[in-house]
Each structure stands twice: as structure tokens, then as C-alpha cells.
Design a protein around this motif. Structure first.
Motif, PDB file in Angstrom:
ATOM      1  N   MET A   1       0.841  -1.186   0.000  1.00  0.00           N
ATOM      2  CA  MET A   1       0.000   0.000   0.000  1.00  0.00           C
ATOM      3  C   MET A   1       0.884   1.246   0.000  1.00  0.00           C
ATOM      4  SD  MET A   1      -2.879   1.055   2.753  1.00  0.00           S
ATOM      5  CE  MET A   1      -3.959   2.388   2.399  1.00  0.00           C
ATOM      6  N   SER A   2       0.525   2.183  -0.793  1.00  0.00           N
ATOM      7  CA  SER A   2       1.259   3.441  -0.879  1.00  0.00           C
ATOM      8  C   SER A   2       1.038   4.275   0.383  1.00  0.00           C
ATOM      9  CB  SER A   2       0.756   4.235  -2.089  1.00  0.00           C
ATOM     10  OG  SER A   2       1.293   5.522  -2.071  1.00  0.00           O
ATOM     11  N   GLU A   3       2.028   5.021   0.744  1.00  0.00           N
ATOM     12  CA  GLU A   3       1.912   5.920   1.899  1.00  0.00           C
ATOM     13  C   GLU A   3       2.131   7.365   1.471  1.00  0.00           C
ATOM     14  OE1 GLU A   3       4.349   4.614   5.151  1.00  0.00           O
ATOM     15  OE2 GLU A   3       3.094   2.871   5.487  1.00  0.00           O
ATOM     16  N   LYS A   4       1.763   7.684   0.252  1.00  0.00           N
ATOM     17  CA  LYS A   4       1.948   9.039  -0.278  1.00  0.00           C
ATOM     18  C   LYS A   4       1.106  10.072   0.461  1.00  0.00           C
ATOM     19  CE  LYS A   4       3.403   7.457  -4.783  1.00  0.00           C
ATOM     20  NZ  LYS A   4       3.142   7.363  -6.198  1.00  0.00           N
ATOM     21  N   TYR A   5       0.047   9.626   1.112  1.00  0.00           N
ATOM     22  CA  TYR A   5      -0.806  10.529   1.869  1.00  0.00           C
ATOM     23  C   TYR A   5      -0.090  11.137   3.074  1.00  0.00           C
ATOM     24  CZ  TYR A   5      -1.270   6.473   4.916  1.00  0.00           C
ATOM     25  OH  TYR A   5      -1.000   5.408   5.738  1.00  0.00           O
ATOM     26  N   LYS A   6       1.067  10.590   3.423  1.00  0.00           N
ATOM     27  CA  LYS A   6       1.828  11.071   4.582  1.00  0.00           C
ATOM     28  C   LYS A   6       2.770  12.219   4.239  1.00  0.00           C
ATOM     29  CE  LYS A   6       1.936   6.661   7.033  1.00  0.00           C
ATOM     30  NZ  LYS A   6       2.818   5.681   7.693  1.00  0.00           N
ATOM     31  N   PHE A   7       2.829  12.591   2.976  1.00  0.00           N
ATOM     32  CA  PHE A   7       3.791  13.601   2.555  1.00  0.00           C
ATOM     33  C   PHE A   7       3.172  14.554   1.542  1.00  0.00           C
ATOM     34  CE2 PHE A   7       7.171  15.259  -0.134  1.00  0.00           C
ATOM     35  CZ  PHE A   7       8.090  15.686   0.797  1.00  0.00           C
ATOM     36  N   PHE A   8       3.433  15.849   1.734  1.00  0.00           N
ATOM     37  CA  PHE A   8       2.945  16.877   0.821  1.00  0.00           C
ATOM     38  C   PHE A   8       3.927  18.043   0.839  1.00  0.00           C
ATOM     39  CE2 PHE A   8       0.743  20.983   0.538  1.00  0.00           C
ATOM     40  CZ  PHE A   8       0.269  20.912  -0.753  1.00  0.00           C
ATOM     41  N   GLN A   9       4.194  18.604  -0.313  1.00  0.00           N
ATOM     42  CA  GLN A   9       5.018  19.812  -0.388  1.00  0.00           C
ATOM     43  C   GLN A   9       4.271  20.885  -1.153  1.00  0.00           C
ATOM     44  OE1 GLN A   9       8.908  19.090  -2.088  1.00  0.00           O
ATOM     45  NE2 GLN A   9       9.778  19.036  -0.043  1.00  0.00           N
ATOM     46  N   HIS A  10       4.400  22.094  -0.663  1.00  0.00           N
ATOM     47  CA  HIS A  10       3.825  23.251  -1.332  1.00  0.00           C
ATOM     48  C   HIS A  10       4.966  24.221  -1.619  1.00  0.00           C
ATOM     49  CE1 HIS A  10       1.150  26.263  -2.685  1.00  0.00           C
ATOM     50  NE2 HIS A  10       1.037  26.925  -1.567  1.00  0.00           N
ATOM     51  N   LYS A  11       5.738  23.905  -2.649  1.00  0.00           N
ATOM     52  CA  LYS A  11       6.937  24.677  -2.966  1.00  0.00           C
ATOM     53  C   LYS A  11       6.638  26.096  -3.427  1.00  0.00           C
ATOM     54  CE  LYS A  11      10.001  20.843  -3.939  1.00  0.00           C
ATOM     55  NZ  LYS A  11      10.909  20.207  -4.900  1.00  0.00           N
ATOM     56  N   GLU A  64      10.277  13.166   8.002  1.00  0.00           N
ATOM     57  CA  GLU A  64       9.803  11.963   7.308  1.00  0.00           C
ATOM     58  C   GLU A  64       8.888  11.116   8.175  1.00  0.00           C
ATOM     59  OE1 GLU A  64      12.544   9.860   4.498  1.00  0.00           O
ATOM     60  OE2 GLU A  64      14.025  11.090   5.561  1.00  0.00           O
ATOM     61  N   LYS A  65       9.147  11.022   9.465  1.00  0.00           N
ATOM     62  CA  LYS A  65       8.332  10.210  10.377  1.00  0.00           C
ATOM     63  C   LYS A  65       7.303  11.059  11.132  1.00  0.00           C
ATOM     64  CE  LYS A  65      10.535   6.323   9.666  1.00  0.00           C
ATOM     65  NZ  LYS A  65       9.933   5.208   9.022  1.00  0.00           N
ATOM     66  N   GLY A  66       7.155  12.308  10.728  1.00  0.00           N
ATOM     67  CA  GLY A  66       6.251  13.228  11.412  1.00  0.00           C
ATOM     68  C   GLY A  66       4.809  12.765  11.432  1.00  0.00           C
ATOM     69  N   TYR A  67       4.328  12.255  10.306  1.00  0.00           N
ATOM     70  CA  TYR A  67       2.945  11.791  10.228  1.00  0.00           C
ATOM     71  C   TYR A  67       2.687  10.706  11.263  1.00  0.00           C
ATOM     72  CZ  TYR A  67      -1.376   9.811   8.432  1.00  0.00           C
ATOM     73  OH  TYR A  67      -2.669   9.351   8.323  1.00  0.00           O
TER      74      TYR A  67
END
Length: 88
Positions: A1-11, A64-67
Motif C-alpha cells: 500500500m502506498s503511503e503518499k498521503y503522509k507527505f505533501f510539499q507546497h513549494k 519523514e516520520k512526522g505523520y
């Protein structure tokens, strides 16, 4: 399962990154404002200035482990409240 929901950037954010970091590629903007602000024992690196919580030096929400840390603390807090019969 992807864990992309745990990371977001607003550059494109005018504050990106809002902390001085060596590697902006791993800087997580998902929790721009930390949901653990209300917890005294949030596990982060904070101080108090005139009675106000200052989280300037804390990088947990942006790491990285913040979520996992944040969700874990919220679950822990809610379990304690349930054990104490506190529904609020």
C-alpha cells in the motif's frame, strides 16, 4: 500500500520552507500547523514564551516520520481521555 498521503510539499508557498533545513526535498508541509499544539506532552522540541507555546525549533511535523508521530500522539491522547471518561 502506498503511503503518499503522509507527505505533501507546497513549494510555491511564500514561506517554503518555513524552517532552515539542509534538504528541502524531504521537507513535509502536510502539517503546516502542528495538530499537537494543544498537547503539553507532544514529544516535540518546544519552549514557552510568556506562557505561549513556541514550536519554532521543532521539526517533527515536517520530518519523514512526522505523520506517524503525530497520529500516534493523537491516538494516545484519545485513549487516555476515553479511559478517564472524558468525552470532550
Amino acid at each position: 500500500m502506498s503511503e503518499k498521503y503522509k507527505f505533501f510539499q507546497h513549494k510555491e508557498c511564500e514561506f517554503f520552507p518555513c524552517h532552515n533545513v539542509k534538504n528541502t526535498e524531504k521537507f513535509n508541509c502536510l502539517f503546516c500547523y502542528c495538530p499537537l499544539y494543544f498537547l503539553e506532552d507532544c514529544g516535540g522540541n518546544h519552549t514557552y514564551i510568556n506562557g505561549i507555546k513556541n514550536c519554532t525549533d521543532c521539526m517533527i511535523p515536517h520530518s519523514e516520520k512526522g505523520y506517524d508521530h503525530i497520529i500516534g500522539k493523537i491516538v494516545e491522547h484519545n485513549k487516555k481521555k476515553a479511559q478517564n471518561g472524558d468525552s470532550k
